[in-house]
Design a protein around this motif. Structure first.
Motif, PDB file in Angstrom:
ATOM      1  N   ARG A 134       0.826  -1.202   0.000  1.00  0.00           N
ATOM      2  CA  ARG A 134       0.000   0.000   0.000  1.00  0.00           C
ATOM      3  C   ARG A 134       0.860   1.252   0.000  1.00  0.00           C
ATOM      4  NH1 ARG A 134      -5.037  -1.354   4.128  1.00  0.00           N
ATOM      5  NH2 ARG A 134      -6.024  -2.922   2.791  1.00  0.00           N
ATOM      6  N   HIS A 135       1.957   1.190   0.800  1.00  0.00           N
ATOM      7  CA  HIS A 135       2.862   2.348   0.821  1.00  0.00           C
ATOM      8  C   HIS A 135       3.471   2.574  -0.559  1.00  0.00           C
ATOM      9  CE1 HIS A 135       5.590   5.321   2.367  1.00  0.00           C
ATOM     10  NE2 HIS A 135       6.643   4.625   1.995  1.00  0.00           N
ATOM     11  N   ASN A 141       1.297   6.477  -6.624  1.00  0.00           N
ATOM     12  CA  ASN A 141       0.260   7.474  -6.913  1.00  0.00           C
ATOM     13  C   ASN A 141       0.812   8.888  -6.751  1.00  0.00           C
ATOM     14  OD1 ASN A 141      -1.595   5.457  -7.407  1.00  0.00           O
ATOM     15  ND2 ASN A 141      -2.411   5.461  -5.318  1.00  0.00           N
ATOM     16  N   GLU A 142       1.605   9.072  -5.666  1.00  0.00           N
ATOM     17  CA  GLU A 142       2.201  10.384  -5.461  1.00  0.00           C
ATOM     18  C   GLU A 142       3.163  10.720  -6.588  1.00  0.00           C
ATOM     19  OE1 GLU A 142       4.027  10.399  -1.661  1.00  0.00           O
ATOM     20  OE2 GLU A 142       2.138  10.257  -0.541  1.00  0.00           O
ATOM     21  N   ALA A 143       3.957   9.687  -6.973  1.00  0.00           N
ATOM     22  CA  ALA A 143       4.896   9.927  -8.068  1.00  0.00           C
ATOM     23  C   ALA A 143       4.155  10.255  -9.357  1.00  0.00           C
ATOM     24  CB  ALA A 143       5.799   8.707  -8.261  1.00  0.00           C
ATOM     25  N   ILE A 186       2.348  14.164 -13.220  1.00  0.00           N
ATOM     26  CA  ILE A 186       1.278  14.912 -13.881  1.00  0.00           C
ATOM     27  C   ILE A 186       1.383  16.396 -13.539  1.00  0.00           C
ATOM     28  CG2 ILE A 186      -1.216  15.241 -13.978  1.00  0.00           C
ATOM     29  CD1 ILE A 186      -1.501  12.224 -13.527  1.00  0.00           C
ATOM     30  N   ALA A 187       1.627  16.658 -12.222  1.00  0.00           N
ATOM     31  CA  ALA A 187       1.748  18.054 -11.798  1.00  0.00           C
ATOM     32  C   ALA A 187       2.940  18.721 -12.464  1.00  0.00           C
ATOM     33  CB  ALA A 187       1.881  18.122 -10.274  1.00  0.00           C
ATOM     34  N   ALA A 188       4.066  17.939 -12.533  1.00  0.00           N
ATOM     35  CA  ALA A 188       5.256  18.503 -13.164  1.00  0.00           C
ATOM     36  C   ALA A 188       5.002  18.791 -14.643  1.00  0.00           C
ATOM     37  CB  ALA A 188       6.437  17.548 -13.001  1.00  0.00           C
ATOM     38  N   GLU A 189       4.312  17.840 -15.317  1.00  0.00           N
ATOM     39  CA  GLU A 189       4.018  18.044 -16.735  1.00  0.00           C
ATOM     40  C   GLU A 189       3.064  19.220 -16.923  1.00  0.00           C
ATOM     41  OE1 GLU A 189       4.103  17.423 -20.867  1.00  0.00           O
ATOM     42  OE2 GLU A 189       5.432  16.847 -19.216  1.00  0.00           O
TER      43      GLU A 189
END
Length: 651
Positions: A300-301, A307-309, A314-317
């Motif tokens: 899960r971690h 998911n964070e990556a 996505i945020a970086a793009e």
């Protein structure tokens, strides 16, 4: 003795050889107790004083139960015994001295043996284990009854031996089962997993140490109990349905189960149930459980990290696209270089200006793109920014159209990458048009300044001409009052002309340095009104600038106060002093004072002794001008003399 086939131990299967050795070991103890009566009966029937039940070992024959025999072990491979082992039935030797195989039997056995008769007994595999023997010290023959009886005793002995062998084999098998059961249980108890076994009715037949430790029970407490006896109805029904499904389908059930520990935290298990084949009533379910809490938490971690990556990517793009959209929409040139000066990024405006693609200059340095002198200049500024970490703003030039120059105002600053890399970023704005506007504006301002300076000069000249005309007019005036009025007007005109002269001489055309102006004005009035008298002029002025719209009225005020002091303060006296002060007060106020040590301007004007100043045209003009500049005016008597003071806001 009835002989059998000589079978060496090495010819037997290893397991069978071990079993036969165990049987022989057992017979060594059992024959003495079970077969002594058989041996005694055989001796009585055959009227033999000696007898023995012998066991064949690897290299010898052991006399386990014996009567009248001294030897306990005989060499197995001596001629008599080889002969015995080669026989298949009851062997009777009436006289051992006449038989070539048994001549040394008396020597081997002792007691002068002359007669021998024996019936062998065998293992279920056919191997000769030993024989029932009777011996005598005299040659003789056996009767038919004796032969039948000896054979019957041999068969009885064989049956008893078979029974003993079967019992020994059974005991050995049970021991092996128990040993293997202990090994199996020890193995399951040593495993880091929980294991259990149920019958087809769901009753627990076995569970290992790990499961007992988990629930804090002994390893026998739950035996024979079903899920209904141990768990709440809902849980018990679910477990029973799973067991029934495994037994009915014959398929393995592999699932993940969530439970809670004592503190309420979730625990996760991988639970596997396997059907064990058998008859309807012998079917069983084996189950094992492995705790996978750490694995699930890790999974899960890792999923959260993924998911964070993914969100970060996505945020970086998204951020990159926004950055590029913003930079490409900007009319300014934007670029980024690495610490070695290699181009890493430039926006659309940059590419369009130099007519290049969006990647053509990537990786290239200034010295690969610009003339050496320009490249050296660009690189020097870049290195300074990178070394000091301080942003700078510089003006740079590039070649423009028609061999002209393009002017750029470039803001350069250090930029740190996500891994600590150092970059240099720059934003440049084309200021060529601004430079041209500044040039034309400066030229226009210079022209206007020259024009304004010329205006002040001409105004000063015109006022000077007016002053001269007033002076000439006063010379022609016969009336003293008229002459005095003309002189006062001339003095006032000269004070205004002095303002324009100060502006003409100064670098500023919209403000007068009032300290210098005050000193010059006071000196002019002093010269004009102190002829023949020794009146001293003292000035204490601070530098202060005031606008022209205030300088003219304040100059007129000072002219009136100075004229009044020099003309009226020293009547009947030839000596005195006039002190002029200009100081700056807090909150942007200017204080101007004219102080004399003369006879005083105040006189008694009423029976109660109150003193006042006689109003004249000059004082009226002062009060009017003070009101015009939003100032304050007051006159105070001194001992001796008078103080006239105005306070004027600078703005």
């Amino acid at each position: 003795m009835l002989p059998g086939r000589d079978v060496r131990p090495e010819e037997l299967h290893a397991d069978e050889s071990a079993r036969l050795k165990a049987v022989r070991s057992l017979l060594l103890f059992e024959i003495s107790r079970e077969f002594e009566e058989v041996l005694a009966l055989a001796g009585e029937i055959c009227e033999a004083p000696m007898g023995a039940i012998t066991l064949v070992e690897d290299h010898c024959v052991i006399c386990r139960s014996k009567i009248g025999i001294e030897a306990s072990e005989l060499a197995r491979y001596q001629p008599i015994w080889r002969h015995v082992l080669e026989q298949a039935d009851l062997l009777v030797i009436n006289d051992t001295e006449l038989d070539p195989y048994s001549r040394d039997l008396a020597h081997r056995v002792g007691n002068g043996v002359r007669f021998y008769a024996g019936i062998p007994f065998k293992a279920p595999t056919g191997e000769t284990l030993g024989a029932l023997c009777v011996l005598d010290t005299r040659p003789r023959e056996l009767g038919a009854v004796q032969v039948r009886s000896l054979r019957a005793l041999g068969r009885q002995l064989a049956l008893q031996l078979r029974q003993l062998t079967d019992e020994a084999a059974l005991d050995q098998a049970m021991g092996e089962i128990q040993r293997r059961d202990r090994v199996f249980r020890g193995f399951l108890d040593a495993l880091p997993i929980e294991a259990h076994l149920k019958d087809h009715q769901g009753r627990i037949l076995f569970y290992n140490k790990k499961l007992a430790e988990r629930f804090g029970i002994s390893q026998t407490e739950w035996l024979g109990r079903s899920s209904v006896d141990l768990w709440p109805d809902t849980v018990a029904r679910m477990i029973a349905e799973e067991d029934e499904h495994v037994l009915r389908s014959g398929a393995t059930l592999d699932q993940r189960v969530e439970t809670r520990d004592a503190s309420g935290k979730p625990m996760y298990w991988r639970a596997i149930k396997v059907p064990l084949e058998g008859s309807v009533d012998d079917r069983m379910v084996a189950g094992i459980s492995v705790e996978i809490t750490d694995e699930v938490r890790t999974t899960r971690h890792m999923e959260e990290l993924r998911n964070e990556a993914s969100a970060s990517v996505i945020a970086a793009e998204t951020s990159r696209l926004r950055f590029e959209a913003f930079m490409d929409s900007s009319p300014f040139l934007a670029f980024i270089k690495d610490a070695e000066g290699r181009m890493q990024y430039y926006n659309r405006a940059f590419a369009e200006l130099f007519d290049i693609s969006r990647s053509e200059w990537i990786g290239k340095t200034d010295h690969e793109l610009w003339p050496r002198k320009a490249a050296d200049s660009y690189r020097a500024v870049d290195l300074n920014v990178l070394a000091t970490g301080t942003p700078v703003e510089v003006e740079e030039t590039t070649s423009g159209e028609d061999n002209g120059l393009e002017y750029w105002r470039t803001h350069k600053f250090p930029l740190h990458g996500p891994n600590g890399e150092l970059f240099l970023a720059g934003v440049a704005m084309n200021i060529t048009a601004h430079r041209e506007q500044e040039y034309h504006l400066a030229r226009s301002l210079n022209e206007k300044e020259v024009l304004l300076r010329e205006i002040h000069h001409r105004v000063k000249n015109n006022l000077a001409a007016i002053s001269s005309l007033l002076y000439l007019q006063s010379l022609d005036a016969n009336d003293p009052a008229a002459r005095q009025a003309l002189e006062q007007s001339r003095s006032r005109v000269k004070s205004m002309a002095l303002v324009h002269e100060s502006l003409y001489r100064s670098g500023e055309l919209d403000a007068v340095e009032f300290g210098t102006y005050t000193r010059e004005l006071a000196e002019n009035v002093h010269i004009n009104h102190s002829a023949g008298a020794h009146i001293q002029l003292i000035t204490h002025v601070e530098p202060v600038e005031i606008s022209i719209d205030r300088a003219v009225p304040v100059g007129l005020i000072m002219n009136e106060l100075l004229t009044n002091a020099f003309k009226h303060a020293f009547k009947g006296r030839m000596h005195g002093a006039v002190t002029v002060s200009v100081t700056i007060k807090p909150e942007n106020f200017m204080r101007v004072s004219v102080v004399d040590d003369g006879v005083g301007a105040f006189h008694a004007s009423s029976p109660d002794g109150a003193r006042s100043v006689t109003e004249n045209t000059g004082l009226s003009l002062v009060r009017s001008l003070v009101k015009q500049v939003n100032g304050e005016f007051q006159m105070s008597p001194l001992h001796p003399g008078t103080c006239a003071e105005i306070v004027v806001p600078l703005r």
